[in-house]
Design a protein around this motif. Structure first.
Motif, PDB file in Angstrom:
ATOM      1  N   ASP A 107       0.871  -1.162  -0.056  1.00 31.31           N
ATOM      2  CA  ASP A 107      -0.002   0.074  -0.130  1.00 31.31           C
ATOM      3  C   ASP A 107       0.836   1.318   0.068  1.00 31.31           C
ATOM      4  O   ASP A 107       0.386   2.302  -0.049  1.00 31.31           O
ATOM      5  CB  ASP A 107      -1.045   0.103   1.244  1.00 31.31           C
ATOM      6  CG  ASP A 107      -1.949  -0.968   1.219  1.00 31.31           C
ATOM      7  OD1 ASP A 107      -2.297  -1.547   0.124  1.00 31.31           O
ATOM      8  OD2 ASP A 107      -2.519  -1.336   2.335  1.00 31.31           O
ATOM      9  N   HIS A 108       2.201   1.291   0.151  1.00 28.04           N
ATOM     10  CA  HIS A 108       3.125   2.330   0.101  1.00 28.04           C
ATOM     11  C   HIS A 108       2.873   3.213   1.302  1.00 28.04           C
ATOM     12  O   HIS A 108       3.375   4.399   1.183  1.00 28.04           O
ATOM     13  CB  HIS A 108       2.975   3.148  -1.058  1.00 28.04           C
ATOM     14  CG  HIS A 108       3.298   2.575  -2.272  1.00 28.04           C
ATOM     15  ND1 HIS A 108       4.658   1.753  -2.709  1.00 28.04           N
ATOM     16  CD2 HIS A 108       2.725   1.896  -3.283  1.00 28.04           C
ATOM     17  CE1 HIS A 108       4.508   1.223  -3.894  1.00 28.04           C
ATOM     18  NE2 HIS A 108       3.260   1.418  -4.355  1.00 28.04           N
ATOM     19  N   SER A 109       2.460   2.401   2.386  1.00 27.40           N
ATOM     20  CA  SER A 109       2.208   3.295   3.594  1.00 27.40           C
ATOM     21  C   SER A 109       3.431   3.085   4.631  1.00 27.40           C
ATOM     22  O   SER A 109       3.615   3.711   5.546  1.00 27.40           O
ATOM     23  CB  SER A 109       0.718   3.162   4.282  1.00 27.40           C
ATOM     24  OG  SER A 109       0.830   1.835   4.488  1.00 27.40           O
ATOM     25  N   LEU A 110       3.908   1.757   4.717  1.00 29.61           N
ATOM     26  CA  LEU A 110       4.838   1.298   5.848  1.00 29.61           C
ATOM     27  C   LEU A 110       6.155   1.533   5.047  1.00 29.61           C
ATOM     28  O   LEU A 110       6.634   0.742   4.183  1.00 29.61           O
ATOM     29  CB  LEU A 110       4.677  -0.135   6.161  1.00 29.61           C
ATOM     30  CG  LEU A 110       5.545  -0.551   7.193  1.00 29.61           C
ATOM     31  CD1 LEU A 110       5.446   0.095   8.507  1.00 29.61           C
ATOM     32  CD2 LEU A 110       5.260  -2.188   7.440  1.00 29.61           C
ATOM     33  N   PRO A 111       7.081   2.422   5.634  1.00 30.23           N
ATOM     34  CA  PRO A 111       8.507   2.441   4.994  1.00 30.23           C
ATOM     35  C   PRO A 111       9.288   1.251   5.041  1.00 30.23           C
ATOM     36  O   PRO A 111       9.214   0.629   6.361  1.00 30.23           O
ATOM     37  CB  PRO A 111       8.798   3.719   5.723  1.00 30.23           C
ATOM     38  CG  PRO A 111       8.097   4.172   7.083  1.00 30.23           C
ATOM     39  CD  PRO A 111       6.897   3.481   6.669  1.00 30.23           C
ATOM     40  N   PHE A 112      10.353   0.990   4.265  1.00 30.74           N
ATOM     41  CA  PHE A 112      10.927  -0.291   4.437  1.00 30.74           C
ATOM     42  C   PHE A 112      12.270   0.263   3.921  1.00 30.74           C
ATOM     43  O   PHE A 112      12.729   0.964   2.955  1.00 30.74           O
ATOM     44  CB  PHE A 112      10.384  -1.547   3.870  1.00 30.74           C
ATOM     45  CG  PHE A 112      10.157  -1.338   2.273  1.00 30.74           C
ATOM     46  CD1 PHE A 112      11.366  -1.827   1.528  1.00 30.74           C
ATOM     47  CD2 PHE A 112       8.897  -0.699   1.866  1.00 30.74           C
ATOM     48  CE1 PHE A 112      10.627  -1.389   0.279  1.00 30.74           C
ATOM     49  CE2 PHE A 112       8.545  -0.653   0.624  1.00 30.74           C
ATOM     50  CZ  PHE A 112       9.826  -1.082  -0.382  1.00 30.74           C
ATOM     51  N   ILE A 113      13.442  -0.814   4.129  1.00 28.97           N
ATOM     52  CA  ILE A 113      14.606  -0.947   3.451  1.00 28.97           C
ATOM     53  C   ILE A 113      14.821  -2.070   2.726  1.00 28.97           C
ATOM     54  O   ILE A 113      14.417  -3.409   3.271  1.00 28.97           O
ATOM     55  CB  ILE A 113      15.813  -0.523   4.483  1.00 28.97           C
ATOM     56  CG1 ILE A 113      15.524   0.574   5.439  1.00 28.97           C
ATOM     57  CG2 ILE A 113      17.138  -0.694   3.899  1.00 28.97           C
ATOM     58  CD1 ILE A 113      16.445   0.613   6.460  1.00 28.97           C
ATOM     59  N   GLN A 114      15.051  -2.283   1.494  1.00 24.13           N
ATOM     60  CA  GLN A 114      15.432  -3.454   0.845  1.00 24.13           C
ATOM     61  C   GLN A 114      16.957  -3.387   0.432  1.00 24.13           C
ATOM     62  O   GLN A 114      17.495  -2.889  -0.026  1.00 24.13           O
ATOM     63  CB  GLN A 114      14.767  -3.529  -0.702  1.00 24.13           C
ATOM     64  CG  GLN A 114      14.695  -4.748  -1.374  1.00 24.13           C
ATOM     65  CD  GLN A 114      13.957  -5.019  -2.526  1.00 24.13           C
ATOM     66  OE1 GLN A 114      12.983  -4.347  -2.465  1.00 24.13           O
ATOM     67  NE2 GLN A 114      14.289  -5.570  -3.288  1.00 24.13           N
ATOM     68  N   PHE A 115      17.507  -4.643   0.968  1.00 19.17           N
ATOM     69  CA  PHE A 115      18.766  -4.908   0.784  1.00 19.17           C
ATOM     70  C   PHE A 115      19.182  -5.657  -0.357  1.00 19.17           C
ATOM     71  O   PHE A 115      18.284  -6.305  -0.931  1.00 19.17           O
ATOM     72  CB  PHE A 115      19.521  -5.564   2.081  1.00 19.17           C
ATOM     73  CG  PHE A 115      19.435  -4.648   3.273  1.00 19.17           C
ATOM     74  CD1 PHE A 115      20.394  -3.702   3.512  1.00 19.17           C
ATOM     75  CD2 PHE A 115      18.354  -4.806   4.048  1.00 19.17           C
ATOM     76  CE1 PHE A 115      20.467  -2.977   4.630  1.00 19.17           C
ATOM     77  CE2 PHE A 115      18.612  -4.072   5.435  1.00 19.17           C
ATOM     78  CZ  PHE A 115      19.617  -3.217   5.499  1.00 19.17           C
TER      79      PHE A 115
END
Length: 116
Positions: A27-35
């Motif tokens: 939903d593009h609401s929870l910020p994340f980091i993708q390694f």
């Protein structure tokens, strides 16, 4: 202890399935980091979340709840939106029907004012 959480860690923190966490990501609401390599495809095993970002997101998602008797009721009479072009077409097509409609609207608004 690391400040980064995996999808499973966030799901455990919230007490939900991993699919619910993934839904918040999609939903593009929870910020994340993708390694790893950046690509159009999300690699769930390489996804991490900062604890402070998750906590901030949780605060944003909190909904205030009030018992039904404490909820603010909508105003009894609301201003009516009038489509003047439609009103003109109604009068031109059938003046008597337009007059009946106006009397019905007036009676409704008068009833709303006296019952409030």
């Amino acid at each position: 202890m690391s400040d980064l959480l995996s999808v499973a860690d966030v799901a455990e923190r919230w007490g939900v399935d991993e699919d619910d966490v993934k839904s918040a990501v999609l939903d593009h609401s929870l910020p994340f980091i993708q390694f790893g390599r950046s690509s159009q495809r999300i690699r769930w095993a390489r996804l991490r979340f900062r604890k402070d970002a998750v906590a901030a997101w949780e605060l944003e998602q909190q909904a205030s709840w009030a018992p039904p008797e404490e909820r603010q009721r909508p105003a009894a009479s609301r201003p009516q939106v009038v489509d003047h072009a439609l009103r003109y077409r109604e009068v031109a097509a059938d003046p008597r029907a337009a007059a009946r409609r106006q009397r019905r609207l007036d009676a409704q608004s008068a009833g709303a004012r006296t019952s409030g």
